[in-house]
Design an enzyme around this catalytic site. Structure first.
Site, PDB file in Angstrom:
ATOM      1  N   LYS A 116       1.012  -1.144   0.102  1.00  0.00           N
ATOM      2  CA  LYS A 116       0.072  -0.098   0.144  1.00  0.00           C
ATOM      3  C   LYS A 116       0.902   1.242  -0.078  1.00  0.00           C
ATOM      4  O   LYS A 116       1.627   1.567   0.946  1.00  0.00           O
ATOM      5  CB  LYS A 116      -1.150   0.041   1.137  1.00  0.00           C
ATOM      6  CG  LYS A 116      -1.750   1.073   1.148  1.00  0.00           C
ATOM      7  CD  LYS A 116      -2.491   1.246   2.679  1.00  0.00           C
ATOM      8  CE  LYS A 116      -3.056   2.609   2.614  1.00  0.00           C
ATOM      9  NZ  LYS A 116      -3.730   2.905   4.000  1.00  0.00           N
ATOM     10  N   ASN A 123      -9.631   2.136   9.304  1.00  0.00           N
ATOM     11  CA  ASN A 123      -8.859   1.661  10.449  1.00  0.00           C
ATOM     12  C   ASN A 123      -9.404   2.204  11.641  1.00  0.00           C
ATOM     13  O   ASN A 123     -10.093   1.546  12.669  1.00  0.00           O
ATOM     14  CB  ASN A 123      -7.468   1.696  10.190  1.00  0.00           C
ATOM     15  CG  ASN A 123      -6.643   1.231  11.660  1.00  0.00           C
ATOM     16  OD1 ASN A 123      -5.339   0.846  11.373  1.00  0.00           O
ATOM     17  ND2 ASN A 123      -7.032   0.987  12.611  1.00  0.00           N
TER      18      ASN A 123
END
Lengths: 257, 65
Positions: A96, A206
């Site tokens: 990522k 998250n």
């Protein structure tokens, strides 16, 4: 289900592993989320603490795909070196790619992002670029070798949801065959459902789960939301209209004075 | 010699990277390394020698979003 670089994942939810109150709560949240991908990072380690091995054992027990990030990197060189260290530690070509351009908004530096993506792709990485909803940036990332795009919903950790629905809808329409993930900024399951209803393949979040009062319950909420969003997208939603249209038949209504 | 390890000035006796890692307590720990901002793969640690003033980064898996 989404396919990223030839790998089909089991969920439209991708979940981060940071900021949970405890490892046990992290594990419980992951079980409830049914997430198929966990994002992780690399950070400095002293010889005495062995925290890395403990964390890695926890992640292995989750049984999910791992997506390492280059979080906090501000330059091409920093991101490329971090990606290499992550590939060795996590034994995956997935990365990522974050190249942060602004300290306050944590928005990506599009120029450095494209350059880092090109270098890493040539080195055999499979890059998941954290980008904006800019169409030109998307095109240049694809040209650089990316096969996934991950535009932000809103600034990282803000919980603001989809700040530019028009731009995200345009991006989905412009790249109909590219797997795309809304990455960052989501705070509520309804926002995740909206992203999937727009046709995005997955969402990555998250803070919304880790910082909820009950992370496991919020994780389950997001799991249900992305499922609802996918059902709605596949069901061919009605077109919105400005004027009211009665759903109950007018014909046959009793005339009562 | 004096090198910088994860941002902290550190005195080490070893010269080769693999020996420095053992000296610093990493042994067979799951870590990755960079010297002067360039990645050094585990396979090259036995042949990579450091010099005084070099900057060594030692990282391990951590939580991330």
């Amino acid at each position: 289900m989404p396919v990223f670089y030839g790998t089909e994942v089991t969920s439209r939810l991708m979940l981060g592993t940071a900021q949970y109150p405890s490892p046990a709560i992290l594990a419980d949240a992951f079980r409830q989320s049914k997430a198929g991908i966990a994002t992780v990072s690399v950070r400095r380690e002293a010889g005495c603490d062995k925290a890395g091995q403990d964390f890695w054992t926890l992640i292995e027990e989750l049984g999910v795909n791992v997506l390492p990030n280059t979080a906090g990197c501000h330059t091409v060189r920093e991101a490329v070196t971090t990606a290499h260290m992550a590939r060795e530690l996590f034994n995956t070509p997935w990365i990522k790619l974050e190249v942060i351009g602004h300290a306050d908004t944590l928005q990506p530096d599009p120029f450095a992002l494209v350059e880092a993506a090109r270098i890493l792709t040539e080195d055999g990485f499979q890059v998941f670029p954290y980008c904006t909803e800019d169409l030109i940036l998307g095109e240049k990332l694809l040209t650089a070798g990316c096969e996934v795009l991950m535009p932000w919903g809103a600034p990282i950790g803000s919980g603001l949801g989809l700040n530019n629905v028009y731009g995200l809808r345009s991006m989905r329409a412009h790249f109909p065959d590219v797997p795309m993930v809304i990455d960052a900024g989501l705070g509520l399951p309804s926002q995740a459902a909206h992203a999937i209803e727009l046709g995005y393949d997955a969402v990555l979040l998250n803070t919304a789960v880790a910082k909820a009062g009950d992370p496991a319950a919020m994780a389950k909420g997001f799991a249900l939301a992305v499922e609802a969003g996918a059902l709605a997208h596949a069901a061919d939603p009605m077109e919105p209209r400005d004027m009211a249209a009665p759903s109950t038949p007018v014909l046959g209504k009793a005339f009562l004075e | 010699m004096k090198i910088t390890v994860n941002g902290t000035a550190t005195e080490v006796a070893a010269v080769r990277l693999d020996a420095i890692l053992i000296e610093l307590g990493h042994g067979d720990a799951k870590v990755a390394t960079a010297v002067n901002e360039d990645f050094v793969p585990a396979s090259l640690r036995a042949t990579r020698e450091l010099s005084s003033g070099d900057r060594l980064e030692i990282v391990a898996p951590r939580q991330g979003g």
